[in-house]
Design an enzyme around this catalytic site. Sequence first.
Site, short mmCIF file in Angstrom:
data_model
loop_
_atom_site.label_atom_id
_atom_site.label_comp_id
_atom_site.label_asym_id
_atom_site.label_seq_id
_atom_site.Cartn_x
_atom_site.Cartn_y
_atom_site.Cartn_z
N HIS A 17 0.84 -1.20 0.00
CA HIS A 17 0.00 0.00 0.00
C HIS A 17 0.88 1.25 0.00
CE1 HIS A 17 -3.04 -2.64 2.34
NE2 HIS A 17 -3.57 -2.45 1.17
N LYS A 41 -17.23 -7.13 6.80
CA LYS A 41 -15.95 -7.77 7.14
C LYS A 41 -15.65 -7.54 8.61
CE LYS A 41 -13.28 -7.34 2.83
NZ LYS A 41 -12.14 -6.63 2.24
N ARG A 90 -1.96 -5.92 -8.32
CA ARG A 90 -0.86 -6.84 -8.05
C ARG A 90 -0.67 -7.83 -9.17
NH1 ARG A 90 -3.18 -7.72 -2.25
NH2 ARG A 90 -4.94 -7.08 -3.51
N SER A 128 -2.74 -7.79 2.94
CA SER A 128 -2.97 -7.69 4.38
C SER A 128 -3.33 -9.06 4.95
CB SER A 128 -4.12 -6.71 4.68
OG SER A 128 -3.81 -5.43 4.18
P1 ADP Z 1 -9.77 -3.73 -0.39
O1 ADP Z 1 -10.42 -4.44 0.76
O2 ADP Z 1 -10.53 -2.58 -0.95
O3 ADP Z 1 -9.19 -4.63 -1.47
P2 ADP Z 1 -7.07 -3.42 0.50
O4 ADP Z 1 -6.63 -2.70 1.71
O5 ADP Z 1 -6.88 -4.90 0.48
O6 ADP Z 1 -8.56 -3.01 0.31
O7 ADP Z 1 -6.38 -2.79 -0.78
C1 ADP Z 1 -6.56 -1.45 -1.16
C2 ADP Z 1 -5.93 -1.24 -2.54
O8 ADP Z 1 -4.53 -1.46 -2.47
C3 ADP Z 1 -6.44 -2.18 -3.63
O9 ADP Z 1 -6.48 -1.45 -4.84
C4 ADP Z 1 -5.40 -3.24 -3.69
O10 ADP Z 1 -5.36 -3.86 -4.98
C5 ADP Z 1 -4.14 -2.42 -3.43
N1 ADP Z 1 -3.04 -3.24 -2.90
C6 ADP Z 1 -3.08 -4.05 -1.83
N2 ADP Z 1 -1.88 -4.66 -1.65
C7 ADP Z 1 -1.07 -4.19 -2.64
C8 ADP Z 1 0.28 -4.45 -3.02
N3 ADP Z 1 1.03 -5.34 -2.37
N4 ADP Z 1 0.78 -3.78 -4.09
C9 ADP Z 1 0.00 -2.91 -4.78
N5 ADP Z 1 -1.28 -2.64 -4.48
C10 ADP Z 1 -1.82 -3.27 -3.43
#
Ligand code: ADP
Length: 165
Positions: A17, A41, A90, A128
């Site tokens: 992130h 969630k 990703r 996460s």
């Molecule tokens: P959500 O529950 O909306 O997917 P996340 O917190 O999991 O929320 O992710 C928020 C954003 O960050 C999403 O667009 C996700 O694809 C992106 N993201 C999460 N992990 C990574 C990573 N390792 N590299 C790039 N983008 C990421």
Amino acid sequence: MVKAVYPGSFDPVTLGHLDVIRRAAKVVDELIIGVLVNSAKKPMFTLEERMELIKEATAEFPNVTVKTFHGLTVEFAKENDAHLIIRGLRAVTDFESEMQIAQTNHSIEPDIDTMFFTTSLEYAFLSSTIVKEVAFYGADISKFVPPGVIRAFEQKKQAINGQQM
Ligand code: ADP
């Protein structure tokens, strides 16, 4: 003046992130991170904890702020006068659902567009969910999350152990 929102659960924020945040903050004037209140969630970290962890990890970026929101991302963007939504990609597995979300958002609100950042290779596998799993089994997560999140996991573990005693 380009304003953007970066929505997500951030449960907890990872270096993946932060990589997206760092790169997006360079191309927009103001970046508002939106921490999603999702009643469907059950997060590991409370909304306040998730916000504080992001704030600490992004303190070096003067044009980044953190807010919470519930409901539609496009509404959150409109409320903040932002015409851009930032998301991270990703792998191909992210592509289909992200495309669907982006197209839905664009048809609800044609003035708002989504900008994608493809992940840096070292974070391509990082989520996460994975971090929570490996942290639970005691693995070293310092390559995956900022120092504040390591501390937060330790506090959670102590709290859980305390309850079990
Ligand atoms: P959500 O529950 O909306 O997917 P996340 O917190 O999991 O929320 O992710 C928020 C954003 O960050 C999403 O667009 C996700 O694809 C992106 N993201 C999460 N992990 C990574 C990573 N390792 N590299 C790039 N983008 C990421």
